[in-house]
Design a protein around this motif. Sequence first.
Motif, PDB file in Angstrom:
ATOM      1  N   UNK A 115       0.858  -1.186   0.000  1.00 56.72           N
ATOM      2  CA  UNK A 115       0.000   0.000   0.000  1.00 56.72           C
ATOM      3  C   UNK A 115       0.894   1.236   0.000  1.00 56.72           C
ATOM      4  N   UNK A 116       0.301   2.385  -0.287  1.00 56.53           N
ATOM      5  CA  UNK A 116       1.077   3.635  -0.297  1.00 56.53           C
ATOM      6  C   UNK A 116       1.690   3.885   1.076  1.00 56.53           C
ATOM      7  N   UNK A 117       0.962   3.563   2.145  1.00 62.86           N
ATOM      8  CA  UNK A 117       1.479   3.780   3.494  1.00 62.86           C
ATOM      9  C   UNK A 117       2.694   2.896   3.758  1.00 62.86           C
ATOM     10  N   UNK A 118       2.562   1.603   3.476  1.00 69.65           N
ATOM     11  CA  UNK A 118       3.674   0.680   3.718  1.00 69.65           C
ATOM     12  C   UNK A 118       4.868   1.081   2.863  1.00 69.65           C
ATOM     13  N   UNK A 119       4.621   1.442   1.621  1.00 71.65           N
ATOM     14  CA  UNK A 119       5.711   1.872   0.745  1.00 71.65           C
ATOM     15  C   UNK A 119       6.420   3.100   1.278  1.00 71.65           C
ATOM     16  N   UNK A 120       5.660   4.032   1.861  1.00 70.36           N
ATOM     17  CA  UNK A 120       6.279   5.251   2.382  1.00 70.36           C
ATOM     18  C   UNK A 120       7.096   4.967   3.633  1.00 70.36           C
ATOM     19  N   UNK A 121       6.679   3.982   4.409  1.00 68.30           N
ATOM     20  CA  UNK A 121       7.412   3.642   5.629  1.00 68.30           C
ATOM     21  C   UNK A 121       8.633   2.792   5.310  1.00 68.30           C
ATOM     22  N   UNK A 122       8.456   1.783   4.470  1.00 73.14           N
ATOM     23  CA  UNK A 122       9.533   0.852   4.177  1.00 73.14           C
ATOM     24  C   UNK A 122      10.409   1.287   3.001  1.00 73.14           C
ATOM     25  N   UNK A 123       9.903   2.184   2.196  1.00 77.43           N
ATOM     26  CA  UNK A 123      10.602   2.558   0.986  1.00 77.43           C
ATOM     27  C   UNK A 123      10.174   1.640  -0.137  1.00 77.43           C
ATOM     28  N   UNK A 124      10.201   2.113  -1.345  1.00 74.42           N
ATOM     29  CA  UNK A 124       9.759   1.317  -2.474  1.00 74.42           C
ATOM     30  C   UNK A 124      10.597   1.677  -3.682  1.00 74.42           C
ATOM     31  N   UNK A 125      11.150   0.662  -4.304  1.00 73.12           N
ATOM     32  CA  UNK A 125      11.953   0.908  -5.501  1.00 73.12           C
ATOM     33  C   UNK A 125      11.073   1.510  -6.596  1.00 73.12           C
ATOM     34  N   UNK A 126       9.888   0.937  -6.803  1.00 69.15           N
ATOM     35  CA  UNK A 126       9.026   1.454  -7.868  1.00 69.15           C
ATOM     36  C   UNK A 126       8.600   2.892  -7.587  1.00 69.15           C
ATOM     37  N   UNK A 127       8.298   3.212  -6.341  1.00 65.28           N
ATOM     38  CA  UNK A 127       7.940   4.595  -6.022  1.00 65.28           C
ATOM     39  C   UNK A 127       9.118   5.536  -6.254  1.00 65.28           C
ATOM     40  N   UNK A 128      10.299   5.102  -5.870  1.00 63.33           N
ATOM     41  CA  UNK A 128      11.485   5.933  -6.079  1.00 63.33           C
ATOM     42  C   UNK A 128      11.770   6.173  -7.546  1.00 63.33           C
ATOM     43  N   UNK A 129      11.624   5.137  -8.359  1.00 60.35           N
ATOM     44  CA  UNK A 129      11.862   5.287  -9.800  1.00 60.35           C
ATOM     45  C   UNK A 129      10.783   6.172 -10.417  1.00 60.35           C
TER      46      UNK A 129
END
Length: 143
Positions: A115-129
Amino acid sequence: MKQHIIVPFDNSDSAREALHVAIDMAQKYKEKILLLNVQSKFTTPHTKVFFNDSDMRDYQLTLYEEAIASGVRLLEESGIEFEAKLLIGFAQDEIFKEAEHQQIRCIVMGSRGHSAFVGSVLGSVSQGVLYRANCPVMVVPSK
Protein backbone atom coordinates in the motif's frame (compact mmCIF):
# COMPACT_ATOMS: atom_id res chain seq x y z
CA MET A 1 17.35 6.17 -33.39
CA LYS A 2 16.68 2.86 -31.63
CA GLN A 3 15.05 3.04 -28.22
CA HIS A 4 15.03 0.58 -25.38
CA ILE A 5 12.82 -0.66 -22.57
CA ILE A 6 14.37 -1.09 -19.13
CA VAL A 7 13.06 -3.96 -17.03
CA PRO A 8 14.46 -4.17 -13.50
CA PHE A 9 14.35 -7.88 -12.69
CA ASP A 10 14.69 -9.77 -9.41
CA ASN A 11 12.82 -12.98 -10.34
CA SER A 12 9.79 -12.02 -8.25
CA ASP A 13 6.28 -12.74 -9.54
CA SER A 14 5.70 -9.06 -10.30
CA ALA A 15 9.04 -8.77 -12.11
CA ARG A 16 8.12 -11.73 -14.32
CA GLU A 17 4.73 -10.12 -15.06
CA ALA A 18 6.49 -6.87 -15.95
CA LEU A 19 8.87 -8.74 -18.26
CA HIS A 20 5.93 -10.34 -20.11
CA VAL A 21 4.42 -6.87 -20.63
CA ALA A 22 7.78 -5.50 -21.79
CA ILE A 23 8.26 -8.40 -24.23
CA ASP A 24 4.87 -7.63 -25.80
CA MET A 25 5.84 -3.97 -26.11
CA ALA A 26 9.27 -4.75 -27.54
CA GLN A 27 7.77 -7.08 -30.15
CA LYS A 28 5.25 -4.45 -31.24
CA TYR A 29 7.74 -1.58 -31.39
CA LYS A 30 10.81 -3.63 -32.38
CA GLU A 31 12.81 -2.42 -29.41
CA LYS A 32 15.55 -3.88 -27.27
CA ILE A 33 15.03 -4.79 -23.60
CA LEU A 34 17.64 -3.93 -20.99
CA LEU A 35 17.16 -6.48 -18.20
CA LEU A 36 18.68 -4.98 -15.06
CA ASN A 37 19.43 -6.58 -11.75
CA VAL A 38 20.76 -4.44 -8.92
CA GLN A 39 22.81 -5.99 -6.14
CA SER A 40 23.85 -4.31 -2.90
CA LYS A 41 27.36 -2.95 -2.51
CA PHE A 42 28.00 -4.92 0.70
CA THR A 43 30.66 -2.39 1.62
CA THR A 44 30.50 -2.02 5.36
CA PRO A 45 33.41 -1.93 7.79
CA HIS A 46 32.51 -5.45 8.93
CA THR A 47 32.34 -7.03 5.49
CA LYS A 48 35.68 -5.49 4.54
CA VAL A 49 37.29 -7.28 7.51
CA PHE A 50 36.12 -10.73 6.41
CA PHE A 51 35.87 -10.51 2.62
CA ASN A 52 38.06 -9.02 -0.07
CA ASP A 53 36.69 -7.12 -3.07
CA SER A 54 37.06 -10.13 -5.38
CA ASP A 55 35.01 -12.38 -3.06
CA MET A 56 32.32 -9.72 -2.79
CA ARG A 57 32.18 -9.30 -6.58
CA ASP A 58 31.95 -13.08 -7.07
CA TYR A 59 29.07 -13.23 -4.57
CA GLN A 60 27.25 -10.35 -6.28
CA LEU A 61 27.71 -12.06 -9.64
CA THR A 62 26.31 -15.34 -8.26
CA LEU A 63 23.23 -13.54 -6.87
CA TYR A 64 22.80 -11.72 -10.20
CA GLU A 65 22.99 -14.91 -12.27
CA GLU A 66 20.45 -16.64 -10.02
CA ALA A 67 18.09 -13.66 -10.15
CA ILE A 68 18.06 -13.18 -13.92
CA ALA A 69 18.16 -16.78 -15.14
CA SER A 70 14.40 -17.12 -15.67
CA GLY A 71 14.20 -13.67 -17.29
CA VAL A 72 16.99 -14.46 -19.72
CA ARG A 73 15.24 -17.73 -20.63
CA LEU A 74 11.98 -15.87 -21.36
CA LEU A 75 13.80 -13.32 -23.51
CA GLU A 76 15.73 -15.96 -25.45
CA GLU A 77 12.48 -17.82 -26.15
CA SER A 78 10.80 -14.59 -27.30
CA GLY A 79 13.50 -13.77 -29.85
CA ILE A 80 13.64 -10.17 -28.60
CA GLU A 81 16.98 -8.39 -28.71
CA PHE A 82 18.11 -7.88 -25.13
CA GLU A 83 21.00 -7.14 -22.85
CA ALA A 84 21.22 -8.35 -19.24
CA LYS A 85 23.19 -6.13 -16.93
CA LEU A 86 24.39 -6.27 -13.32
CA LEU A 87 24.36 -2.97 -11.46
CA ILE A 88 25.81 -2.48 -7.98
CA GLY A 89 24.32 -0.02 -5.51
CA PHE A 90 20.97 1.26 -4.29
CA ALA A 91 18.28 -0.03 -6.70
CA GLN A 92 16.37 3.25 -7.19
CA ASP A 93 19.57 5.17 -7.91
CA GLU A 94 21.05 2.61 -10.28
CA ILE A 95 17.85 2.18 -12.31
CA PHE A 96 17.50 5.97 -12.58
CA LYS A 97 21.13 6.40 -13.67
CA GLU A 98 20.86 3.65 -16.28
CA ALA A 99 17.72 5.27 -17.72
CA GLU A 100 19.54 8.60 -17.96
CA HIS A 101 22.51 7.10 -19.84
CA GLN A 102 20.57 5.02 -22.37
CA GLN A 103 18.06 5.77 -25.12
CA ILE A 104 15.11 4.70 -23.00
CA ARG A 105 11.50 4.94 -24.11
CA CYS A 106 10.13 3.58 -20.83
CA ILE A 107 10.78 1.55 -17.72
CA VAL A 108 8.51 -1.44 -17.08
CA MET A 109 8.81 -2.78 -13.57
CA GLY A 110 6.98 -4.95 -11.11
CA SER A 111 5.33 -3.84 -7.91
CA ARG A 112 5.41 -5.87 -4.76
CA GLY A 113 1.87 -4.68 -4.04
CA HIS A 114 2.54 -2.64 -0.91
CA SER A 115 0.00 0.00 0.00
CA ALA A 116 1.08 3.64 -0.30
CA PHE A 117 1.48 3.78 3.49
CA VAL A 118 3.67 0.68 3.72
CA GLY A 119 5.71 1.87 0.74
CA SER A 120 6.28 5.25 2.38
CA VAL A 121 7.41 3.64 5.63
CA LEU A 122 9.53 0.85 4.18
CA GLY A 123 10.60 2.56 0.99
CA SER A 124 9.76 1.32 -2.47
CA VAL A 125 11.95 0.91 -5.50
CA SER A 126 9.03 1.45 -7.87
CA GLN A 127 7.94 4.60 -6.02
CA GLY A 128 11.49 5.93 -6.08
CA VAL A 129 11.86 5.29 -9.80
CA LEU A 130 8.43 6.83 -10.52
CA TYR A 131 9.47 9.96 -8.65
CA ARG A 132 12.86 10.41 -10.33
CA ALA A 133 12.57 8.95 -13.84
CA ASN A 134 12.85 11.20 -16.87
CA CYS A 135 10.82 8.77 -19.00
CA PRO A 136 7.46 7.00 -18.62
CA VAL A 137 7.35 4.26 -15.97
CA MET A 138 4.85 1.40 -16.02
CA VAL A 139 4.41 -0.45 -12.73
CA VAL A 140 2.94 -3.92 -13.27
CA PRO A 141 1.34 -5.72 -10.30
CA SER A 142 1.66 -9.47 -9.90
CA LYS A 143 -1.49 -11.47 -10.61
